[in-house]
Design a protein around this motif. Structure first.
Motif, PDB file in Angstrom:
ATOM      1  N   UNK A  15       4.146   2.033   0.320  1.00  0.00           N
ATOM      2  CA  UNK A  15       5.514   1.729   0.740  1.00  0.00           C
ATOM      3  C   UNK A  15       6.086   2.854   1.593  1.00  0.00           C
ATOM      4  N   UNK A  16       5.871   4.089   1.194  1.00  0.00           N
ATOM      5  CA  UNK A  16       6.378   5.227   1.965  1.00  0.00           C
ATOM      6  C   UNK A  16       5.650   5.350   3.295  1.00  0.00           C
ATOM      7  N   UNK A  17       4.341   5.123   3.279  1.00  0.00           N
ATOM      8  CA  UNK A  17       3.579   5.156   4.529  1.00  0.00           C
ATOM      9  C   UNK A  17       4.073   4.096   5.497  1.00  0.00           C
ATOM     10  N   UNK A  18       4.414   2.907   4.961  1.00  0.00           N
ATOM     11  CA  UNK A  18       4.939   1.836   5.816  1.00  0.00           C
ATOM     12  C   UNK A  18       6.313   2.216   6.359  1.00  0.00           C
TER      13      UNK A  18
ATOM     14  N   UNK B 211       7.112  -5.888  10.648  1.00  0.00           N
ATOM     15  CA  UNK B 211       7.695  -5.274   9.464  1.00  0.00           C
ATOM     16  C   UNK B 211       7.702  -6.208   8.274  1.00  0.00           C
ATOM     17  N   UNK B 212       8.072  -7.469   8.525  1.00  0.00           N
ATOM     18  CA  UNK B 212       8.089  -8.467   7.440  1.00  0.00           C
ATOM     19  C   UNK B 212       6.684  -8.670   6.881  1.00  0.00           C
ATOM     20  N   UNK B 213       5.699  -8.831   7.779  1.00  0.00           N
ATOM     21  CA  UNK B 213       4.323  -9.055   7.325  1.00  0.00           C
ATOM     22  C   UNK B 213       3.775  -7.852   6.560  1.00  0.00           C
ATOM     23  N   UNK B 214       4.041  -6.672   7.064  1.00  0.00           N
ATOM     24  CA  UNK B 214       3.493  -5.482   6.405  1.00  0.00           C
ATOM     25  C   UNK B 214       4.164  -5.222   5.063  1.00  0.00           C
ATOM     26  N   UNK B 215       5.448  -5.495   4.947  1.00  0.00           N
ATOM     27  CA  UNK B 215       6.095  -5.354   3.640  1.00  0.00           C
ATOM     28  C   UNK B 215       5.493  -6.329   2.632  1.00  0.00           C
TER      29      UNK B 215
ATOM     30  N   UNK C  20       0.946  -4.378  -6.006  1.00  0.00           N
ATOM     31  CA  UNK C  20       0.932  -5.167  -7.232  1.00  0.00           C
ATOM     32  C   UNK C  20      -0.453  -5.103  -7.888  1.00  0.00           C
ATOM     33  N   UNK C  21      -1.470  -4.902  -7.080  1.00  0.00           N
ATOM     34  CA  UNK C  21      -2.844  -4.769  -7.591  1.00  0.00           C
ATOM     35  C   UNK C  21      -3.168  -3.321  -7.967  1.00  0.00           C
ATOM     36  N   UNK C  22      -2.165  -2.442  -7.834  1.00  0.00           N
ATOM     37  CA  UNK C  22      -2.367  -1.046  -8.185  1.00  0.00           C
ATOM     38  C   UNK C  22      -3.097  -0.243  -7.135  1.00  0.00           C
ATOM     39  N   UNK C  23      -3.119  -0.711  -5.894  1.00  0.00           N
ATOM     40  CA  UNK C  23      -3.857  -0.031  -4.831  1.00  0.00           C
ATOM     41  C   UNK C  23      -2.935   0.876  -4.026  1.00  0.00           C
ATOM     42  N   UNK C  24      -3.462   2.020  -3.601  1.00  0.00           N
ATOM     43  CA  UNK C  24      -2.691   3.003  -2.848  1.00  0.00           C
ATOM     44  C   UNK C  24      -3.270   3.252  -1.461  1.00  0.00           C
TER      45      UNK C  24
END
Length: 304
Positions: A3-6, A24-28, A36-40
């Motif tokens: 989220x911060x990287x985006x 922006x909408x698609x990437x959010x 949600x899957x716990x991926x970073x």
């Protein structure tokens, strides 16, 4: 973390002058899916699974390429981010979608159907009827119509400020278009609203782009010009194509007049380059007849 990287990615693009709305909408959406899957970090498998949720091949590919650009940026700083192949769903056919050219009768049906929108005794029906009519009569972008403010309506026409290419322009209006706009303004200025937007909802708030598109699709289906959700058919943007084509149909039929007309049309439409205007031109029976006549005239001149 994603989220911060985006947020940083979006801020950079906006600082460079990009509106970054659809990406922006698609990437959010993608980042929420991944987190949600716990991926970073970005993984090809997650991009693939997320993109497959789109309802059409075109939308799946658009999702893929949007995240891929994001991943390329992140991978330059952190190689843990995987960059999915652009051909993850196969090679795309770069076929341009054929614009739909509305007939005058179809545009009348569209506007008449907008006039029947509810709630009763609200500005909503007049708002959409006037907006769709204005787009058809001027060829402006729907985003430009939504962005018009009351002070942009002048005696000389409409001021279209800060458009797609960061340029402003003045749109002179035909007397019939101006008459319809003035009729709407008489109601709009009495409406209870704290917004200075020209086009407002029945609640007095500025119109949102997704809402306008949703209403347009509902209307276009109600008059039989488009099938069920998910099927292809006329778009609101095709009103802009129609304006360009009909404008050329009414142009004098000699090469110099056409050249001048295309230049003026490009300016009126707000294109950065005249070549951009060519994409809006589509063959119609009337234009093909004019081309045939021109060809025969040239042939006679050469053989004489």
């Amino acid at each position: 973390m994603l989220s911060q990287l985006l947020a940083d990615h979006a801020a950079l693009h906006q600082a460079l002058g990009f509106k970054f709305r659809t990406p922006g909408v698609l990437l959010r959406n993608f980042v929420a899916f991944a987190e949600h899957r716990g991926e970073h970090v970005i993984t090809t498998a997650t991009v693939h699974e997320w993109a497959l949720q789109a309802p059409s091949p075109e939308q799946r590919r658009n999702r893929l390429l949007t995240v891929r650009r994001f991943a390329l940026s992140l991978h330059a700083e952190d190689p843990r981010h995987e960059v999915p192949s652009a051909d993850l769903f196969g090679r795309a056919s770069r076929k341009r979608r054929t614009p739909y050219i509305y007939s005058p009768e179809e545009i009348r049906r569209l506007i008449d159907a907008a006039r029947r929108l509810g709630p009763d005794d609200s500005i909503r029906s007049l708002t959409y009827a006037t907006m769709f009519g204005l787009i058809a009569a001027t060829g402006m972008r729907v985003s430009e119509a939504i962005a018009i403010r009351l002070h942009d309506v002048t005696d000389d026409g409409l001021i279209i400020a800060q458009t797609k290419f960061k340029k402003s322009r003045l749109l002179p209006l035909h007397t019939t278009t101006r008459r319809a706009l003035d009729g709407y303004l008489a109601t709009r200025l009495k409406a209870a609203s704290q917004s200075d937007a020209l086009f407002i909802s029945h609640q007095g708030t500025p119109l949102a782009y997704p809402t306008v598109i949703t209403v347009f699709l509902q209307i276009i289906r109600s008059i039989g010009l488009r099938g069920a959700p998910g099927s292809r058919g006329p778009r609101i943007h095709d009103l802009r194509h129609t304006f360009a084509v009909r404008s050329l149909e009414h142009c004098a039929h000699d090469s110099q007049a056409v050249a001048r007309h295309i230049t003026a049309l490009s300016t009126y439409l707000g294109h950065a380059h005249v070549t951009d205007t060519y994409w809006y031109l589509q063959s119609t029976p009337e234009l093909m007849a004019h081309m045939s006549e021109a060809g025969e005239t040239l042939h006679r001149g050469v053989t004489a």
